[in-house]
Design a protein around this motif. Structure first.
Motif, PDB file in Angstrom:
ATOM      1  N   LEU A  17       0.752  -1.344   0.072  1.00 25.40           N
ATOM      2  CA  LEU A  17       0.114   0.072   0.087  1.00 25.40           C
ATOM      3  C   LEU A  17       0.807   1.384  -0.009  1.00 25.40           C
ATOM      4  N   THR A  18       0.379   2.334  -0.557  1.00 22.95           N
ATOM      5  CA  THR A  18       1.139   3.497  -0.530  1.00 22.95           C
ATOM      6  C   THR A  18       0.311   4.425   0.488  1.00 22.95           C
ATOM      7  N   PHE A  19       0.907   5.600   0.802  1.00 23.17           N
ATOM      8  CA  PHE A  19       0.292   6.661   1.791  1.00 23.17           C
ATOM      9  C   PHE A  19      -1.156   6.947   1.271  1.00 23.17           C
ATOM     10  N   PHE A  20      -1.329   7.110  -0.046  1.00 22.52           N
ATOM     11  CA  PHE A  20      -2.550   7.396  -0.538  1.00 22.52           C
ATOM     12  C   PHE A  20      -3.570   6.154  -0.038  1.00 22.52           C
ATOM     13  N   ASP A  21      -3.356   4.826  -0.054  1.00 24.18           N
ATOM     14  CA  ASP A  21      -4.057   3.947   0.433  1.00 24.18           C
ATOM     15  C   ASP A  21      -4.142   3.951   1.803  1.00 24.18           C
ATOM     16  N   LEU A  22      -3.102   4.157   2.589  1.00 20.72           N
ATOM     17  CA  LEU A  22      -3.220   3.921   4.028  1.00 20.72           C
ATOM     18  C   LEU A  22      -4.180   4.840   4.632  1.00 20.72           C
ATOM     19  N   GLN A  74       3.966  -9.183  10.116  1.00 17.28           N
ATOM     20  CA  GLN A  74       4.751  -8.610  11.180  1.00 17.28           C
ATOM     21  C   GLN A  74       5.763  -7.905  10.817  1.00 17.28           C
ATOM     22  N   ASP A  75       6.622  -8.600   9.701  1.00 18.87           N
ATOM     23  CA  ASP A  75       7.648  -8.048   9.216  1.00 18.87           C
ATOM     24  C   ASP A  75       7.793  -6.967   8.219  1.00 18.87           C
ATOM     25  N   SER A  76       6.710  -6.316   8.114  1.00 10.75           N
ATOM     26  CA  SER A  76       6.235  -5.266   7.161  1.00 10.75           C
ATOM     27  C   SER A  76       5.855  -3.989   7.572  1.00 10.75           C
ATOM     28  N   LEU A  77       6.313  -2.701   7.186  1.00  5.57           N
ATOM     29  CA  LEU A  77       6.141  -1.701   7.705  1.00  5.57           C
ATOM     30  C   LEU A  77       4.501  -1.164   7.311  1.00  5.57           C
ATOM     31  N   LYS A  78       3.992  -1.931   6.483  1.00  4.82           N
ATOM     32  CA  LYS A  78       2.587  -1.519   6.250  1.00  4.82           C
ATOM     33  C   LYS A  78       2.023  -2.672   5.593  1.00  4.82           C
ATOM     34  N   PRO A  79       0.775  -2.519   5.415  1.00  6.59           N
ATOM     35  CA  PRO A  79      -0.171  -3.689   4.943  1.00  6.59           C
ATOM     36  C   PRO A  79       0.134  -3.948   3.467  1.00  6.59           C
ATOM     37  N   LEU A  93       5.826   9.628   4.264  1.00  4.02           N
ATOM     38  CA  LEU A  93       4.192   9.460   4.583  1.00  4.02           C
ATOM     39  C   LEU A  93       3.792   8.150   4.755  1.00  4.02           C
ATOM     40  N   ASP A  94       4.512   7.383   4.148  1.00  2.95           N
ATOM     41  CA  ASP A  94       4.168   5.694   4.227  1.00  2.95           C
ATOM     42  C   ASP A  94       4.246   5.691   5.749  1.00  2.95           C
TER      43      ASP A  94
END
Length: 447
Positions: A28-33, A81-86, A206-207
């Motif tokens: 996901l990008t910050f737009f998605d988050l 768990q090992d990922s900064l974002k979904p 932003l992510d």
């Protein structure tokens, strides 16, 4: 029709046609988050046909073929768990949940009534499967009204795709279904999704900022829940009326003329179709709901694909919308020049784009959640530029298109008009007494 009769015939899973490409994963990008825990967007399309025998087989076959181009929509969202974002992932074997139903409801009433109980349409859209650990990208429902027509209900995860992407998918499905004899042909270039996430630049980090915000939600430091947050209490969703109102081109032009007559010396106002339609609806809503707060706010999204530096393809798959907030004093909106006040506020919000579409983006999430200062916040779902009434599966243009999820979000839906001619439709969901007031205000002379 409060007790709409719908019989579930089948709940199946439709996978991309065998031989589709390999697994696919999209961070996901910050737009998605920004949209991670928002309500899924639910849309409903009605089509009329006297012969419904072949509808299901054609729609299922063409859906499988379309998913070859939109593999992520058959996948799921998870937050490792090992990922900064979904991450949105499709692995072979994934499929879209498709509910098949039948109804003996009065089809003519469903497609023609400008005012219905909001709950009447709810059985016609599917439930999107979302848990703390996993969220489906999309769910679909086809409801057949024997020898009268059918409806297609869609539920799509907002963190996975915005309005442009979601309507492009449905149009791609319609294109393949309509051109059944040439299904092997590629989609028109305007409908081929672009998946390269590297085109979205994030020099401000932003992510990470948005991810940390979500993980810190509810006082936790590692909250990776994907559960959806409800912004309208269940009790506030009861006894609601759904109304659909049309702005003809002539009506829009009359609004433009009215504002110009009031502001002859000010040529800087943004008098687009969107600005005028949203401003007029905003004023009608504030008056109908008898808003008492000192200030009232409207929030709207702006497609930023062409506005980024450098611009990204129009067919980019995912979210690429920036929010803008227009604020006006309630007494001004209630006054004699309420329409002008609303247009001025929307113009000012649009003018902020000149500073850059990402100006202030680091505060978007926190600002959006700070709603305590305002008595009512209005928002928009959809756009007349999506041209949803051009979605032809082979049975002609839809007879009605509605954004069903506005009964949960309180948003105002916006689309092109089913009558064409450059008109615009708005949909609102209100308590009965407010809907009656809105109806009267909408039909009254410009205010």
């Amino acid at each position: 029709m409060a007790n709409l009769s719908v019989k579930i015939v089948e709940v199946c899973r439709v996978a991309p046609k065998p031989g589709s490409s390999e697994n696919q994963s999209l961070p996901l990008t910050f737009f998605d988050l920004f949209w991670l825990r928002f309500q899924p967007v639910e849309r409903l399309y009605f089509y009329q046909t006297s012969s419904t025998d072949s509808v299901l087989s054609k729609l299922k076959t063409s859906l499988s073929l379309t998913l070859q181009h939109f593999l992520p929509l058959a996948g799921n969202l998870t937050w490792p768990q090992d990922s900064l974002k979904p991450v949105l992932s499709y692995v072979q074997g994934d499929a879209v949940s498709l509910t098949v139903a039948e109804s003996d409801a009065d089809f003519d009433h469903l497609i023609n009534s400008i005012s219905l109980a909001a709950q009447d349409f709810r059985p016609l859209v599917p439930q999107l499967d979302v848990t703390d650990e996993r969220a489906a990208a999309m769910a679909l429902q086809i409801t057949v009204y024997p020898n009268r027509g059918f409806s297609i209900g869609t539920a799509m995860h907002h963190a996975i795709l915005d309005g442009r992407t979601s309507t492009s998918f449905v149009k791609a499905w319609a294109h393949i279904c309509k051109h059944e004899e040439a299904q092997a042909q590629a989609l028109p270039s305007s409908l081929v999704p672009f998946y390269d996430r590297t085109v979205v630049k994030d020099p401000a980090g932003l992510d990470e900022l948005y991810s940390v915000h979500h993980q810190n939600k509810d006082g936790r430091t590692d909250n990776r829940s994907l559960s959806i947050v409800s912004y309208r209490k269940a009790s506030d969703q009861e006894d609601l009326i759904r109304g659909t109102f049309e702005f003809t081109r002539a009506f829009i032009q009359s609004l433009r003329g009215h504002v110009i007559s009031k502001m002859a010396s000010d040529s800087s106002l943004h008098l687009s179709t969107f600005s005028l339609v949203y401003a007029y609806t905003w004023v009608c809503m504030v008056k109908a709901e008898e808003i008492k707060g000192e200030k009232t706010v409207v929030v709207f999204g702006v497609d930023s694909r062409s506005r980024l530096e450098p611009p990204i393809p129009a067919t980019y798959f995912g979210n690429c919308v920036v929010g803008r907030v227009a604020v006006a004093e309630t007494k001004g909106l209630l006054g004699q020049d309420g329409l002008v006040v609303a247009v001025k506020a929307i113009t000012e919000a649009l003018r902020s784009l000149e500073k850059g579409v990402l100006d202030g983006a680091e505060n978007w999430v926190s600002k959006f959640l700070d709603v305590s200062l305002y008595d009512r916040i209005y928002s928009i779902a959809g756009s007349h530029r999506f041209e949803v009434y051009d979605t032809d599966f082979g049975w002609g243009r839809p007879k009605r298109v509605e954004v069903i999820s506005i009964d949960k979000t309180g948003a105002i839906s916006l689309s092109d008009s089913k009558n064409g001619g450059g008109g615009v439709e708005v949909g609102v969901v209100l308590k009965k007494q407010y809907m009656e007031a809105f109806d009267a205000l909408f039909a009254s002379p410009v205010h």
